[in-house]
Design a protein around this motif. Structure first.
Motif, PDB file in Angstrom:
ATOM      1  N   GLY A 216     -32.578  -2.977  -3.532  1.00 32.30           N
ATOM      2  CA  GLY A 216     -32.507  -4.401  -3.824  1.00 32.30           C
ATOM      3  C   GLY A 216     -32.511  -5.283  -2.596  1.00 32.30           C
ATOM      4  O   GLY A 216     -32.601  -6.493  -2.711  1.00 32.30           O
ATOM      5  N   GLU A 218     -33.996  -6.819   1.056  1.00 29.99           N
ATOM      6  CA  GLU A 218     -35.315  -7.305   1.424  1.00 29.99           C
ATOM      7  C   GLU A 218     -35.723  -6.842   2.812  1.00 29.99           C
ATOM      8  O   GLU A 218     -36.609  -7.411   3.427  1.00 29.99           O
ATOM      9  CB  GLU A 218     -35.345  -8.841   1.357  1.00 29.99           C
ATOM     10  N   GLU A 224     -40.746  -1.695   0.405  1.00 30.44           N
ATOM     11  CA  GLU A 224     -40.986  -3.118   0.192  1.00 30.44           C
ATOM     12  C   GLU A 224     -42.463  -3.458   0.346  1.00 30.44           C
ATOM     13  O   GLU A 224     -42.996  -4.330  -0.344  1.00 30.44           O
ATOM     14  CB  GLU A 224     -40.145  -3.948   1.162  1.00 30.44           C
ATOM     15  N   VAL A 227     -44.087  -2.592  -2.863  1.00 30.79           N
ATOM     16  CA  VAL A 227     -43.815  -3.618  -3.872  1.00 30.79           C
ATOM     17  C   VAL A 227     -44.811  -4.758  -3.736  1.00 30.79           C
ATOM     18  O   VAL A 227     -45.378  -5.252  -4.721  1.00 30.79           O
ATOM     19  CB  VAL A 227     -42.369  -4.146  -3.737  1.00 30.79           C
ATOM     20  N   LYS A 228     -45.038  -5.180  -2.493  1.00 34.28           N
ATOM     21  CA  LYS A 228     -45.961  -6.290  -2.223  1.00 34.28           C
ATOM     22  C   LYS A 228     -47.390  -5.929  -2.646  1.00 34.28           C
ATOM     23  O   LYS A 228     -48.099  -6.735  -3.257  1.00 34.28           O
ATOM     24  CB  LYS A 228     -45.912  -6.630  -0.738  1.00 34.28           C
ATOM     25  N   ASP A 231     -47.503  -5.734  -6.477  1.00 34.53           N
ATOM     26  CA  ASP A 231     -47.372  -7.079  -7.034  1.00 34.53           C
ATOM     27  C   ASP A 231     -48.721  -7.793  -7.002  1.00 34.53           C
ATOM     28  O   ASP A 231     -49.118  -8.448  -7.971  1.00 34.53           O
ATOM     29  CB  ASP A 231     -46.333  -7.858  -6.243  1.00 34.53           C
ATOM     30  N   HIS A 269     -35.796  -0.883  -8.996  1.00 33.39           N
ATOM     31  CA  HIS A 269     -35.982  -1.637  -7.753  1.00 33.39           C
ATOM     32  C   HIS A 269     -37.293  -2.422  -7.792  1.00 33.39           C
ATOM     33  O   HIS A 269     -37.335  -3.599  -7.429  1.00 33.39           O
ATOM     34  CB  HIS A 269     -35.978  -0.675  -6.570  1.00 33.39           C
ATOM     35  N   THR A 272     -36.957  -5.508  -9.994  1.00 29.54           N
ATOM     36  CA  THR A 272     -36.174  -6.624  -9.454  1.00 29.54           C
ATOM     37  C   THR A 272     -36.904  -7.367  -8.345  1.00 29.54           C
ATOM     38  O   THR A 272     -36.498  -8.465  -7.961  1.00 29.54           O
ATOM     39  CB  THR A 272     -34.818  -6.129  -8.897  1.00 29.54           C
ATOM     40  N   ARG A 273     -37.990  -6.792  -7.838  1.00 28.19           N
ATOM     41  CA  ARG A 273     -38.708  -7.399  -6.722  1.00 28.19           C
ATOM     42  C   ARG A 273     -39.915  -8.222  -7.164  1.00 28.19           C
ATOM     43  O   ARG A 273     -40.431  -9.030  -6.401  1.00 28.19           O
ATOM     44  CB  ARG A 273     -39.211  -6.324  -5.738  1.00 28.19           C
ATOM     45  N   SER A 274     -40.423  -7.988  -8.394  1.00 29.58           N
ATOM     46  CA  SER A 274     -41.666  -8.646  -8.806  1.00 29.58           C
ATOM     47  C   SER A 274     -41.638  -8.983 -10.292  1.00 29.58           C
ATOM     48  O   SER A 274     -41.350  -8.127 -11.124  1.00 29.58           O
ATOM     49  CB  SER A 274     -42.854  -7.718  -8.514  1.00 29.58           C
TER      50      SER A 274
END
Length: 402
Positions: A216, A218, A224, A227-228, A231, A269, A272-274
């Motif tokens: 969670g 950043e 991460e 995730v980007k 996304d 995880h 919660t990021r996207s």
């Protein structure tokens, strides 16, 4: 020409001003590294400087660089047509080299790092990095960058069955941040299936090795970065991401290996990021949620907690945060939670009721705060039109605890 003379020629070429390098001299260097791989770093570094000079020429011709001292004495002697011919002459040689398994990984690392470096360095002469389509169009029209994109794409194709290719991309994404996003966009849309699959597998492995209490956060990491990437690709390839996520969930229920117990925390995880990935994960939860599956999930999370020494309150906080940010799926999700809370299956019932209780307390505190608005929480905003439905359901419920 024997190898010794070729190396002497290389030394002579690299000593010259890279502003005056020709496609013939660079081609000679590419031919040499096939015979003497030990000189590859020197050759590729020199070619990188040459390509950077070509980019500066094109940007100058666009009127984007005002400091003429950056170009030395020959700043006006090379036209755009010459730059384009230079890149065109080299493209075939690089493509042939990238098909060699030995060279594909070296060229991929070299090309993506150069693109990230150039994009970051010349950021003041390009569209804003958040405008991916404009930035991608800008750099695709730049012949040296287009050459590097071609090299990266061909090298990645040669590494399609390996995790090494995706690892290179993730590492470069961490290193160059938003200035690398347009490169990810290009490669992702060129190889959506491969990129999505490899990125998720690679990120899951890194996630399984990370400190659980970093979940969670950043902080920059390959997770991460993944995730980007996901996304961005979710806008056009959400179905592929959904299928890959579904395969991970299927593998979780079918496996007891240590990496498998990280699947649910990993997907949580991502959610919660996207907001785009959140919808996919919530859809999966609704599809798989049952008393039996939740029992397996609880057991796996307990193993994860023990293995990683994780604070369970942190995991529950993430679940609550996920639920609050659900919008159009909030009604079926809450109906599912209410039904599961009435299963009379000890551990599952207690777990669901515990989550619901914390969620309701959290929402109540938010609503009664003087400076808050229900529109700030997607779940509240979405549930407003279903208020009568849930009021009726709660009134008809025989279990006073629910």
């Amino acid at each position: 020409m024997d190898l010794e003379k070729q190396i002497e020629s290389l030394a002579k070429d690299t000593k010259q001003d890279w502003r005056s390098a020709t496609s013939e001299s660079v081609t000679r260097q590419l031919a040499l590294i096939k015979r003497a791989p030990v000189v590859k770093d020197a050759v590729l570094e020199f070619i990188g400087e040459v390509l950077d000079h070509k980019i500066r020429i094109l940007l100058k011709n666009e009127g984007k660089i005002e400091n003429k001292r950056d170009f030395g004495k020959k700043k006006d002697e090379e036209s755009v047509a010459v730059v384009e011919k230079f890149c065109s002459d080299l493209q075939e040689h690089f493509i042939l080299l990238s098909k060699n398994p030995f060279w594909s990984l070296h060229l991929l690392k070299w090309s993506v790092n150069l693109m990230g470096r150039f994009s970051q360095f010349h950021r003041g002469k390009c569209p804003d990095p958040t405008q991916l389509e404009l930035l991608l169009d800008h750099w695709e029209k730049c012949q040296p960058m287009h050459l590097l994109l071609t090299i990266a794409a061909n090298s990645f194709t040669s590494l399609a069955e390996s995790q090494n290719g995706v690892s290179c991309i993730l590492e470069a994404s961490v290193k160059y941040g938003v200035y690398f996003d347009w490169i990810v966009a290009y490669l992702g849309h060129s190889f959506p299936g491969i990129i999505i699959h490899k990125v998720m597998i690679c990120a899951l492995r890194d996630f399984a090795d990370c400190d659980a209490n970093d979940i969670g956060s950043e902080r920059p990491s390959t997770v991460e970065s993944a995730v980007k990437i996901l996304d961005h690709l979710s806008l056009s390839h959400s179905e592929k991401i959904y299928q890959e996520s579904k395969q991970l969930v299927d593998s979780f229920f079918a496996s007891s290996e240590s990496e498998s117990i990280a699947v649910l925390p990993f997907l949580l995880h991502l959610a919660t990021r996207s907001k785009y990935i959140r919808r996919l994960i919530v859809s999966l939860f609704i599809q798989y949620a049952s008393s039996q599956n939740l029992q397996k999930a609880v057991e796996a999370v307990n193993k994860w907690k023990t293995k990683k020494n994780m604070n369970m309150n942190r995991l529950i906080e993430l679940v609550i945060d996920l639920l609050k940010n659900v919008d159009d799926q909030s009604k079926p999700l809450l109906v599912l939670f209410f039904n599961l809370a009435e299963t009379h299956d000890g551990s599952t019932e207690l777990l669901i009721r515990g989550v619901l209780e914390k969620l309701l307390v959290n929402l109540s505190l938010f609503v009664f705060a003087n400076d808050s608005s229900s529109e700030d929480i997607p779940m509240l905003s979405s549930l407003q039109r279903h208020a009568s439905f849930f009021t009726e359901k709660l009134c008809s419920c025989e279990d006073e605890n629910v």
